[in-house]
Design an enzyme around this catalytic site. Structure first.
Site, PDB file in Angstrom:
ATOM      1  CB  SER A  23      -1.119  -0.172   1.118  1.00 55.67           C
ATOM      2  OG  SER A  23      -1.445  -0.929   0.967  1.00 55.67           O
ATOM      3  NE  ARG A 122     -10.508  -6.859  -6.645  1.00 55.03           N
ATOM      4  CZ  ARG A 122      -9.529  -6.940  -5.916  1.00 55.03           C
ATOM      5  NH1 ARG A 122      -8.377  -6.756  -6.211  1.00 55.03           N
ATOM      6  NH2 ARG A 122      -9.391  -5.968  -4.970  1.00 55.03           N
ATOM      7  CB  SER A 167     -13.107   0.575   0.989  1.00 54.11           C
ATOM      8  OG  SER A 167     -12.157   1.102   0.006  1.00 54.11           O
ATOM      9  CD  GLN A 169      -8.684  -1.112  -3.176  1.00 58.81           C
ATOM     10  OE1 GLN A 169      -9.089  -1.216  -3.695  1.00 58.81           O
ATOM     11  NE2 GLN A 169      -7.183  -2.166  -2.446  1.00 58.81           N
ATOM     12  CG  ASP A 320      -5.107  -7.422   1.998  1.00 54.46           C
ATOM     13  OD1 ASP A 320      -6.772  -7.374   1.665  1.00 54.46           O
ATOM     14  OD2 ASP A 320      -4.458  -6.524   1.620  1.00 54.46           O
ATOM     15  CE  LYS A 347     -10.607  -6.962   0.702  1.00 59.17           C
ATOM     16  NZ  LYS A 347     -10.342  -5.880   0.421  1.00 59.17           N
ATOM     17  NE  ARG A 393      -3.024  -9.879   0.977  1.00 64.41           N
ATOM     18  CZ  ARG A 393      -1.492  -8.978   0.671  1.00 64.41           C
ATOM     19  NH1 ARG A 393      -0.718 -10.229   1.410  1.00 64.41           N
ATOM     20  NH2 ARG A 393      -1.093  -8.391   0.458  1.00 64.41           N
TER      21      ARG A 393
HETATM   22  C1  S3P Z   1      -5.577  -1.382   0.279  1.00 60.99           C
HETATM   23  C2  S3P Z   1      -6.977  -1.308   0.431  1.00 60.99           C
HETATM   24  C3  S3P Z   1      -7.810  -2.333   0.966  1.00 60.99           C
HETATM   25  C4  S3P Z   1      -6.946  -3.916   1.060  1.00 60.99           C
HETATM   26  C5  S3P Z   1      -5.677  -4.116  -0.281  1.00 60.99           C
HETATM   27  C6  S3P Z   1      -5.313  -2.667  -0.457  1.00 60.99           C
HETATM   28  C7  S3P Z   1      -5.063  -0.463  -0.313  1.00 60.99           C
HETATM   29  O1  S3P Z   1      -8.632  -2.783  -0.014  1.00 60.99           O
HETATM   30  O2  S3P Z   1      -7.453  -5.287   1.035  1.00 60.99           O
HETATM   31  O3  S3P Z   1      -4.612  -5.273  -0.815  1.00 60.99           O
HETATM   32  O4  S3P Z   1      -3.788   0.064  -0.249  1.00 60.99           O
HETATM   33  O5  S3P Z   1      -5.256   0.603  -0.014  1.00 60.99           O
HETATM   34  P1  S3P Z   1     -10.051  -2.275   0.028  1.00 60.99           P
HETATM   35  O6  S3P Z   1      -9.985  -0.622   0.425  1.00 60.99           O
HETATM   36  O7  S3P Z   1     -10.729  -2.577  -0.709  1.00 60.99           O
HETATM   37  O8  S3P Z   1     -10.659  -2.740   1.590  1.00 60.99           O
END
Ligand code: S3P
Length: 432
Positions: A23, A122, A167, A169, A320, A347, A393
């Site tokens: 991340s 997704r 989330s 993201q 994760d 995921k 994973r």
């Molecule tokens: C991530 C946020 C998570 C995680 C992903 C990485 C990120 O997803 O599962 O592997 O780097 O912001 P979500 O935002 O969909 O929960």
């Protein structure tokens, strides 16, 4: 297609340097690309997902150099990217797709993002909705709500967004678009998700505030930004990668592992709480904080684990790690219940399904539920043929299960670990 064969071992011993956090590596390249000046990134994760992010920014004119010990990103400033040639290839990476969409929403050129089969199935509606509310012109090209996504120039307004999901993201896409907005942009999420974007935006000079509400909701707000400024970033080791070796250290008799320089930001460290709740004795040494990101060395030895309940606010901080937690739960005494984790379904694979299918193949007792799973531990695992479904994973979690199972375990499509941990198989070999 490659297959890895894993057999029961008498213990893993030694020191592990897990690769840089995925991340944080993505965010360092993204912010470095839209900052002024050079950003130097050390311990960058050279995994396929982060390399996809580099590829996208190179395609938009950013010079990014691989040095022996670092990555140099020669930023173009907030408005210095240029139109890409052809599509922006995001590979398997949801983080690249969702975060870059926020940045692209503020550009004065059209771009199209597309990835592999898993990525293109997704859900992207979760970012399309708030970005459109901000005035962005984002569309799912085939109308399915998934990538390919087309992003055309739009005038970006500041909004307040109440996100239905915790989330990072989604939050990050909105905050990154907010850099280009005409007024403040804020996002409230039901529970705080990983906060790397907020911490890094602050260190690059954005005016960002983060607030925790008494009921557990969390808000981040960013002001319109004139420019960001390049930084030096040393990426901590990825706790999501460390989790496999912590799990191995706990479940494989005769092990003793020291995992160095692991990022322990509290928004990511729920896995460590779960280990403790399961009765594990793990020791954190050399704890420090750099650029707001906590890190530590983690010492782990086998322990008798017992079942636990994992739910609520804890879920976003370990989402994760749930596949490997499921493996630990199968090796533990008693029952483990995982709930409030419906996000697992969207995921890289539907991880409720892929964990259930593979744990059952190894003889574990597991019942999938709508938002998680119930695992009754204490049934000896046996080696099995594991289909990773190209989910990194799943491949790594079941390799760890194979280390304490009776007989041989085969991990199919084992090359998918390249997404987040290219040296995973060598690391296992070297610890025998
Ligand atoms: C991530 C946020 C998570 C995680 C992903 C990485 C990120 O997803 O599962 O592997 O780097 O912001 P979500 O935002 O969909 O929960």
């Amino acid at each position: 297609m490659s297959v890895k064969y894993i057999s029961k071992t008498s213990g893993l011993r030694g020191t592990v340097n897990v690769p840089g956090d995925k991340s944080i590596s993505h965010r360092a390249v993204m912010l470095g690309s839209i900052a002024l000046g050079t950003t130097e990134i050390t311990n960058f994760l050279e995994g396929a997902d982060c390399l996809a992010t580099i590829g996208c920014f190179r395609n938009m004119g950013v010079e990014i150099e691989h040095k022996p010990k670092s990555i140099l990103v020669h930023g173009k400033g907030l408005r210095g990217l240029h139109a890409p040639e052809g599509i922006l290839d995001v590979g398997n990476s949801g983080t690249t797709t969702r975060l870059i969409s926020g940045i692209l929403s503020g550009q004065n050129f059209t771009s199209v993002l597309s990835g592999d089969e898993s990525l293109n199935s997704r859900p992207m509606g979760r970012i399309i909705t708030p970005l459109r509310n901000m005035g962005a012109t984002v569309t799912s090209v085939d109308g399915s709500g998934c990538a390919p996504l087309k992003i055309e120039p739009g005038y970006i307004h500041g909004i307040h967004y109440e996100s239905p999901v915790a989330s990072a993201q989604v939050k990050s896409a909105v905050l990154l678009a907010g850099l280009y907005a005409d007024s403040e942009t804020s996002v409230t999420e039901p529970t705080l998700s990983r906060n790397h974007t907020e911490l890094m935006l602050q260190s690059f000079g954005a005016a960002l505030t983060a607030t925790m509400h008494p009921d557990g909701r969390a808000t981040a707000a960013v002001a319109p930004c004139r420019e960001l400024y390049g930084q030096q970033i040393d990426v901590p080791g990825d706790i999501s990668s460390a989790a496999y070796f912590i799990a191995a250290g706990l479940t494989v008799p005769g092990s003793e592992l020291l995992i160095k320089n692991v990022g322990t930001n509290f928004t990511r460290a729920g896995f460590l709480n779960v280990c403790q709740n399961m009765g594990a004795d793990i020791t954190l040494e050399n704890e420090t904080i750099q650029s707001g990101e906590a890190r530590a060395d983690i010492l782990v030895k086998p322990d008798r684990l017992h079942g636990t309940v994992i739910e609520g606010d804890l879920i976003p901080s370990l989402i994760d790690e749930i596949p490997v937690i499921a493996v630990m739960a199968a090796c533990a005494e008693g029952t483990t219940v995982i709930r409030d984790a419906a996000e697992l379904k969207v995921k890289e694979t539907d991880r409720i399904q892929t964990v259930t299918e593979n744990l059952r193949a190894m003889g574990a007792h597991i019942a999938p539920t709508e938002d998680g799973m119930v695992i009754e531990g204490g049934h000896m695992l046996k080696g099995a043929s594991i289909e990773s479904h190209m989910d990194h994973r799943i491949a790594m979690s079941f390799a760890i299960a194979g280390l304490s199972a009776e007989g041989e375990t085969q991990i199919h499509n084992s090359q998918c670990v390249d997404v987040s941990y290219p040296t995973f198989w060598e690391t296992i070999e070297n610890l025998h």
